[in-house]
Design a protein around this motif. Structure first.
Motif, PDB file in Angstrom:
ATOM      1  N   ILE A 115      53.763  35.587  34.928  1.00  0.00           N
ATOM      2  CA  ILE A 115      53.143  34.357  35.413  1.00  0.00           C
ATOM      3  C   ILE A 115      53.254  33.321  34.309  1.00  0.00           C
ATOM      4  CG2 ILE A 115      51.027  33.331  36.336  1.00  0.00           C
ATOM      5  CD1 ILE A 115      50.203  36.118  37.225  1.00  0.00           C
ATOM      6  N   GLU A 116      54.282  32.491  34.411  1.00  0.00           N
ATOM      7  CA  GLU A 116      54.583  31.530  33.359  1.00  0.00           C
ATOM      8  C   GLU A 116      53.520  30.432  33.286  1.00  0.00           C
ATOM      9  OE1 GLU A 116      56.926  32.036  31.217  1.00  0.00           O
ATOM     10  OE2 GLU A 116      57.619  33.838  32.272  1.00  0.00           O
ATOM     11  N   PRO A 117      53.282  29.901  32.084  1.00  0.00           N
ATOM     12  CA  PRO A 117      52.278  28.833  31.932  1.00  0.00           C
ATOM     13  C   PRO A 117      52.648  27.595  32.746  1.00  0.00           C
ATOM     14  CG  PRO A 117      52.927  29.733  29.789  1.00  0.00           C
ATOM     15  CD  PRO A 117      53.880  30.290  30.792  1.00  0.00           C
ATOM     16  N   MET A 118      51.649  26.922  33.276  1.00  0.00           N
ATOM     17  CA  MET A 118      51.830  25.676  34.013  1.00  0.00           C
ATOM     18  C   MET A 118      50.613  24.815  33.756  1.00  0.00           C
ATOM     19  SD  MET A 118      52.692  25.189  38.046  1.00  0.00           S
ATOM     20  CE  MET A 118      52.890  23.553  38.781  1.00  0.00           C
ATOM     21  N   GLU A 119      50.789  23.809  32.914  1.00  0.00           N
ATOM     22  CA  GLU A 119      49.671  22.980  32.466  1.00  0.00           C
ATOM     23  C   GLU A 119      48.937  22.332  33.641  1.00  0.00           C
ATOM     24  OE1 GLU A 119      48.753  19.427  29.211  1.00  0.00           O
ATOM     25  OE2 GLU A 119      50.820  19.865  29.828  1.00  0.00           O
ATOM     26  N   GLY A 120      47.619  22.290  33.513  1.00  0.00           N
ATOM     27  CA  GLY A 120      46.809  21.597  34.503  1.00  0.00           C
ATOM     28  C   GLY A 120      46.547  22.370  35.775  1.00  0.00           C
ATOM     29  N   THR A 121      46.818  23.665  35.760  1.00  0.00           N
ATOM     30  CA  THR A 121      46.603  24.491  36.949  1.00  0.00           C
ATOM     31  C   THR A 121      45.692  25.665  36.607  1.00  0.00           C
ATOM     32  OG1 THR A 121      48.469  26.020  36.576  1.00  0.00           O
ATOM     33  CG2 THR A 121      48.956  23.921  37.681  1.00  0.00           C
ATOM     34  N   PHE A 122      45.248  26.350  37.636  1.00  0.00           N
ATOM     35  CA  PHE A 122      44.483  27.586  37.471  1.00  0.00           C
ATOM     36  C   PHE A 122      45.215  28.727  38.166  1.00  0.00           C
ATOM     37  CE2 PHE A 122      41.012  24.374  37.360  1.00  0.00           C
ATOM     38  CZ  PHE A 122      40.505  24.664  36.101  1.00  0.00           C
ATOM     39  N   VAL A 123      45.093  29.928  37.597  1.00  0.00           N
ATOM     40  CA  VAL A 123      45.532  31.143  38.284  1.00  0.00           C
ATOM     41  C   VAL A 123      44.286  31.801  38.860  1.00  0.00           C
ATOM     42  CG1 VAL A 123      46.613  33.401  38.066  1.00  0.00           C
ATOM     43  CG2 VAL A 123      47.526  31.466  36.779  1.00  0.00           C
ATOM     44  N   VAL A 124      44.301  32.049  40.148  1.00  0.00           N
ATOM     45  CA  VAL A 124      43.156  32.638  40.842  1.00  0.00           C
ATOM     46  C   VAL A 124      43.553  34.017  41.349  1.00  0.00           C
ATOM     47  CG1 VAL A 124      41.490  32.361  42.721  1.00  0.00           C
ATOM     48  CG2 VAL A 124      42.399  30.330  41.546  1.00  0.00           C
ATOM     49  N   ASN A 125      42.696  35.003  41.126  1.00  0.00           N
ATOM     50  CA  ASN A 125      42.984  36.336  41.675  1.00  0.00           C
ATOM     51  C   ASN A 125      41.715  36.964  42.241  1.00  0.00           C
ATOM     52  OD1 ASN A 125      42.525  36.959  38.533  1.00  0.00           O
ATOM     53  ND2 ASN A 125      41.991  38.797  39.693  1.00  0.00           N
ATOM     54  N   VAL A 126      41.896  37.904  43.143  1.00  0.00           N
ATOM     55  CA  VAL A 126      40.760  38.621  43.715  1.00  0.00           C
ATOM     56  C   VAL A 126      40.692  40.019  43.119  1.00  0.00           C
ATOM     57  CG1 VAL A 126      40.580  37.322  45.851  1.00  0.00           C
ATOM     58  CG2 VAL A 126      42.178  39.219  45.737  1.00  0.00           C
ATOM     59  N   GLY A 127      39.472  40.581  43.110  1.00  0.00           N
ATOM     60  CA  GLY A 127      39.242  41.853  42.451  1.00  0.00           C
ATOM     61  C   GLY A 127      38.771  42.944  43.388  1.00  0.00           C
ATOM     62  N   ASP A 128      38.148  43.963  42.804  1.00  0.00           N
ATOM     63  CA  ASP A 128      37.743  45.154  43.548  1.00  0.00           C
ATOM     64  C   ASP A 128      36.734  44.835  44.653  1.00  0.00           C
ATOM     65  OD1 ASP A 128      39.320  46.355  41.662  1.00  0.00           O
ATOM     66  OD2 ASP A 128      37.705  47.471  40.688  1.00  0.00           O
ATOM     67  N   VAL A 129      35.746  43.976  44.345  1.00  0.00           N
ATOM     68  CA  VAL A 129      34.739  43.644  45.342  1.00  0.00           C
ATOM     69  C   VAL A 129      35.368  42.937  46.539  1.00  0.00           C
ATOM     70  CG1 VAL A 129      32.699  42.200  45.799  1.00  0.00           C
ATOM     71  CG2 VAL A 129      32.803  43.596  43.728  1.00  0.00           C
ATOM     72  N   ALA A 130      36.374  42.104  46.284  1.00  0.00           N
ATOM     73  CA  ALA A 130      37.064  41.408  47.379  1.00  0.00           C
ATOM     74  C   ALA A 130      37.817  42.390  48.266  1.00  0.00           C
ATOM     75  CB  ALA A 130      38.018  40.360  46.821  1.00  0.00           C
ATOM     76  N   LYS A 131      38.370  43.426  47.661  1.00  0.00           N
ATOM     77  CA  LYS A 131      39.070  44.433  48.450  1.00  0.00           C
ATOM     78  C   LYS A 131      38.104  45.129  49.408  1.00  0.00           C
ATOM     79  CE  LYS A 131      42.247  48.353  48.144  1.00  0.00           C
ATOM     80  NZ  LYS A 131      43.108  49.156  47.251  1.00  0.00           N
ATOM     81  N   VAL A 132      36.904  45.426  48.911  1.00  0.00           N
ATOM     82  CA  VAL A 132      35.903  46.069  49.760  1.00  0.00           C
ATOM     83  C   VAL A 132      35.429  45.101  50.838  1.00  0.00           C
ATOM     84  CG1 VAL A 132      33.588  47.065  49.817  1.00  0.00           C
ATOM     85  CG2 VAL A 132      35.143  47.649  47.950  1.00  0.00           C
ATOM     86  N   TRP A 133      35.052  43.881  50.438  1.00  0.00           N
ATOM     87  CA  TRP A 133      34.522  42.885  51.381  1.00  0.00           C
ATOM     88  C   TRP A 133      35.500  42.623  52.531  1.00  0.00           C
ATOM     89  CZ3 TRP A 133      36.334  37.992  52.711  1.00  0.00           C
ATOM     90  CH2 TRP A 133      35.442  37.203  53.469  1.00  0.00           C
TER      91      TRP A 133
END
Length: 269
Positions: free
Chosen positions: A162-180
């Protein structure tokens, strides 16, 4: 798409952002967010605050109050901005899943500031081991110069840089999201590698789990055709089990699978 994974525009005007968010969480477990409304100046100031805090002597960092004069306002403004983004993403995910309830209004959040000091000898080594995030959602402001974040493509098992890109955010979901999501969302596995010598700074906001309720599948997603894959559990209980079973990539979720006549309760075996 950039590097194969989704780039999503928070100002998307075609009315399809909710569907795109759900698809990204199902197929990848992460995406890059652009046009999110957080000023570049504030993002840069937060990086400066992080560096200042991380450069303090250890005995000072262990104290409750950190003397980073004049920076408290920056941290408050930044945390409020990211909390607003997290709530918007959660709202759109609920919409994209065809649900109505506000599930996340009182879920606690946590900040983490990271500083990786890489030497020439560090190149090729791992800065953060492969893991999934334990909570529901993570919003990461990565270093805009030095990369190193890598994620597993669940479709083929390959690592994606995941290459850097100024002015952005990387968003990811985790274990709780998998359950939900009843197993629909991918709790993406990721790590940080050292690509080059230098100082790498990142800031992350974690949306954890429900404060006073169980982590559970959204009731509207349960039906005769799609029974619940997971039994309800306490977030803190899961945190302990994940640590005790040495399951940094979310494998401990298998212990919380809904009981079946064949296997009974997984936690009782």
């Amino acid at each position: 798409m950039g590097g194969g994974f989704p780039i999503l525009d928070m100002q998307d005007c075609d009315g399809q952002l909710a569907d795109k968010l759900v698809k990204a969480c199902e197929e990848w477990g992460y995406f890059r967010l652009i046009n999110h409304g957080v000023p570049l100046k504030l993002m840069a100031e937060m990086k400066e605050v992080t560096r200042a805090l991380m450069d303090l002597p250890l005995e000072t960092k262990m104290k409750t109050a950190h003397p980073v004069h004049g920076r408290g306002e920056v941290m408050i403004k930044y945390s409020q901005a990211l909390y607003k983004i997290s709530h918007y993403i959660e709202k759109k995910l609920v919409e994209g899943m065809g649900l109505e309830k506000d599930y996340f209004s009182d879920w606690p959040c946590q900040f983490k500031l990271n500083k990786y000091s890489y030497s020439d000898q560090s190149v090729g080594m791992t800065g953060a081991l492969m893991h999934s995030d334990i909570g529901f959602l993570t919003i990461l402001q990565d270093d805009e110069i030095i990369g190193g974040l890598e994620a597993i493509d669940e479709k083929n098992g390959e690592l994606v840089s995941i290459e850097p890109m100024e002015g952005t955010f990387v968003v990811n979901v985790g274990d709780v999201a998998k359950v939900w999501s009843n197993g629909r969302f991918c709790n993406v596995k990721h790590r940080v590698q050292c690509y080059q010598a230098g100082v790498r700074i990142s800031v992350a906001l974690f949306v954890l789990g429900p404060r006073d309720a169980k982590v559970e599948v959204a009731p509207e997603l349960i039906s005769t055709e799609t029974p619940s894959l997971y039994a309800p559990f306490d977030f803190e209980e899961y945190r302990i089990v994940r640590t005790k079973t040495n399951s940094p990539t979310g494998g401990a979720l298998e212990l919380f699978r809904s009981p079946t006549p064949e296997n009974g309760c997984n936690l009782c075996t």
